[in-house]
Scaffold this active site. Structure first.
Site, PDB file in Angstrom:
ATOM      1  N   ARG A  45       0.838  -1.206   0.000  1.00  0.00           N
ATOM      2  CA  ARG A  45       0.000   0.000   0.000  1.00  0.00           C
ATOM      3  C   ARG A  45       0.867   1.247   0.000  1.00  0.00           C
ATOM      4  O   ARG A  45       0.565   2.237  -0.670  1.00  0.00           O
ATOM      5  CB  ARG A  45      -0.918   0.022   1.223  1.00  0.00           C
ATOM      6  CG  ARG A  45      -1.917   1.203   1.197  1.00  0.00           C
ATOM      7  CD  ARG A  45      -2.571   1.438   2.558  1.00  0.00           C
ATOM      8  NE  ARG A  45      -1.612   1.935   3.517  1.00  0.00           N
ATOM      9  CZ  ARG A  45      -1.462   1.466   4.754  1.00  0.00           C
ATOM     10  NH1 ARG A  45      -2.202   0.456   5.178  1.00  0.00           N
ATOM     11  NH2 ARG A  45      -0.568   1.989   5.561  1.00  0.00           N
ATOM     12  N   TYR A  97     -13.813  16.902 -17.235  1.00  0.00           N
ATOM     13  CA  TYR A  97     -14.439  15.585 -17.188  1.00  0.00           C
ATOM     14  C   TYR A  97     -15.562  15.592 -16.149  1.00  0.00           C
ATOM     15  O   TYR A  97     -15.437  16.175 -15.067  1.00  0.00           O
ATOM     16  CB  TYR A  97     -13.370  14.543 -16.854  1.00  0.00           C
ATOM     17  CG  TYR A  97     -13.908  13.212 -16.415  1.00  0.00           C
ATOM     18  CD1 TYR A  97     -14.766  12.477 -17.227  1.00  0.00           C
ATOM     19  CD2 TYR A  97     -13.558  12.675 -15.188  1.00  0.00           C
ATOM     20  CE1 TYR A  97     -15.266  11.249 -16.811  1.00  0.00           C
ATOM     21  CE2 TYR A  97     -14.039  11.446 -14.769  1.00  0.00           C
ATOM     22  CZ  TYR A  97     -14.902  10.740 -15.584  1.00  0.00           C
ATOM     23  OH  TYR A  97     -15.398   9.542 -15.179  1.00  0.00           O
ATOM     24  N   ASP A 169      -4.496  18.640 -16.002  1.00  0.00           N
ATOM     25  CA  ASP A 169      -4.854  17.285 -16.420  1.00  0.00           C
ATOM     26  C   ASP A 169      -4.383  17.108 -17.863  1.00  0.00           C
ATOM     27  O   ASP A 169      -4.925  17.717 -18.784  1.00  0.00           O
ATOM     28  CB  ASP A 169      -6.363  17.087 -16.306  1.00  0.00           C
ATOM     29  CG  ASP A 169      -6.774  15.635 -16.525  1.00  0.00           C
ATOM     30  OD1 ASP A 169      -6.131  14.960 -17.347  1.00  0.00           O
ATOM     31  OD2 ASP A 169      -7.748  15.190 -15.895  1.00  0.00           O
ATOM     32  N   LYS A 194      -6.297   5.976 -19.831  1.00  0.00           N
ATOM     33  CA  LYS A 194      -6.556   6.422 -21.193  1.00  0.00           C
ATOM     34  C   LYS A 194      -5.313   6.324 -22.065  1.00  0.00           C
ATOM     35  O   LYS A 194      -4.850   5.238 -22.375  1.00  0.00           O
ATOM     36  CB  LYS A 194      -7.169   7.815 -21.135  1.00  0.00           C
ATOM     37  CG  LYS A 194      -8.494   7.818 -20.340  1.00  0.00           C
ATOM     38  CD  LYS A 194      -9.099   9.180 -20.214  1.00  0.00           C
ATOM     39  CE  LYS A 194     -10.484   9.122 -19.575  1.00  0.00           C
ATOM     40  NZ  LYS A 194     -10.449   8.653 -18.158  1.00  0.00           N
TER      41      LYS A 194
END
Length: 390
Positions: A45, A97, A169, A194
């Site tokens: 983690r 988005y 972004d 993406k």
């Protein structure tokens, strides 16, 4: 070293067994040297060698020193919002988005953070909107789905002058076509699902910075909130990045052919094309015509997301941006007739043939439905009736 070479040469060739592909450290925990000291890794983690490798690789492609890899693009964006304290403000672009808009509109205020919206392609408007409490300027460029382009260098200079963090972004262009850190941005965000991965088989996000203090803060939240990318997904992302330069070159060239084709179609009202990248959007003036067109496509799969090697098509109003809150739809939601195309690596002639037949089918439906003539309306996206905003 050229960027295409950097994409492929992803790791130091010092594996003790001479492996030419990096191994996957598919483990949750690591043996420690003693009961009172930690080794380099203790728990996946917090960190994992496979994740570290992809973080270093993507940071290098962005011409930065640090990166954190997250379990999704939204997890990455959420970590960036953690840099903002209660009582401070996020100034966000007004064409983001839909999931980002939902996070900023619905979750950030619960943390005592104010969010306001601005046209990020207008630097004068951005400067006017920055206030004494503004901590973060969050933008996309090109935006999704209207593909508007911001002057990142000018926004970066403005942000630094006003003491505001600029986060960009860069999911749509990737470091192959744009490197915001080099233009002055403090942080770069990727939905690595993406273009970076490019194969539609990984959920991932990345935050890149050249600022060590910002990196420490982002890494702290990644660990504290358990949002790190898993080892196998890290390995898949690393593999996908190897072909990044090749994919982007092919997809961008094909997308420009698609944009030129669309501009010549009588059923198209407006084409949105940033001139680079795999995404092109357009309006028809009639939401029903757009729906028929999307559903008539064969090689363009009806799907959310973009940047994969396979081409896809969507109605953002009802799909990727369905999460825009109802009270913000009039300003922030895309029009109901907007069609978004993500162009893959198929032969562009096949893709053009597919679009051509889709227009034929869609327009034939228009002639049989005289109550909804094509090219007469471009409505604001209303509350979706078949896709929950939650």
């Amino acid at each position: 070293m050229k960027l295409a070479t950097r994409c492929v040469r992803a790791f130091a060739e010092d594996d003790p067994y001479g492996a030419v592909a990096p191994p996957i450290y598919q483990t949750a925990t690591f043996r420690q040297p003693s009961a009172v000291t930690f080794g380099e890794y203790d728990y996946s983690r917090t960190a994992n060698p496979t994740r570290t490798l992809v973080e270093q690789h993507i940071a290098g492609l962005e011409h930065a020193r640090f990166a954190c890899a997250f379990a999704s693009g939204m997890a990455a964006i959420t970590a960036v919002t953690r840099l903002v304290q209660a009582g401070e403000e996020i100034l966000a672009g007004d064409d983001l988005y839909g999931g980002t808009t939902r996070l900023l509109a619905k979750i950030a205020p619960r943390q005592g953070i104010r969010v306001r919206w601005v046209d990020a392609t207008d630097p004068e408007a951005v400067e006017q909107e920055i206030g004494p409490d503004t901590r973060l300027l969050l933008v996309e460029s090109p935006t999704n789905p209207l593909l508007r382009v911001a002057d990142l260098e000018r926004l970066a200079a403005l942000a630094r002058r006003r003491g505001v963090l600029l986060a960009v972004d860069n999911s749509l262009l990737s470091p192959v076509l744009q490197r915001p850190i080099a233009l002055g941005a403090h942080l770069v965000i990727h939905s690595a699902t993406k273009v970076l991965c490019g194969h539609g088989d990984v959920m991932a996000g990345v935050v890149v910075t050249d600022d060590e203090d910002l990196h420490r803060q982002i890494a702290f939240h990644l660990n504290a909130e358990g949002a790190g990318l898993a080892p196998f997904d890290s390995w898949l992302l690393l593999r996908g990045v190897k072909t990044l330069a090749l994919r982007v070159e092919r997809q961008s060239a094909s997308a420009r052919k698609v944009a030129r084709f669309l501009a010549e179609q009588p059923g198209v009202r407006q084409v949105f094309d940033p001139g680079v990248g795999p995404v092109v959007s357009f309006t028809t003036g009639d939401p029903e015509l757009s729906r028929r067109f999307v559903e008539a496509a064969r090689w363009f799969t009806i799907a959310v997301s973009f940047g994969s090697v396979t081409s896809s098509i969507s109605l953002p109003c009802f799909m990727s941006h369905a999460g825009v809150p109802a009270e913000l739809r009039g300003r922030l939601a895309p029009p109901a007739d907007l069609v978004r195309l993500s162009v893959g690596i198929e032969d562009p002639d096949d893709l053009l043939d597919d679009l051509r037949q889709a227009f034929t089918v869609a327009e034939a439906g228009s002639r049989s439905s005289p109550g909804h003539p094509a090219g007469t309306r471009s409505e604001v996206c209303a509350e979706p009736v078949f896709c929950s905003p939650d």
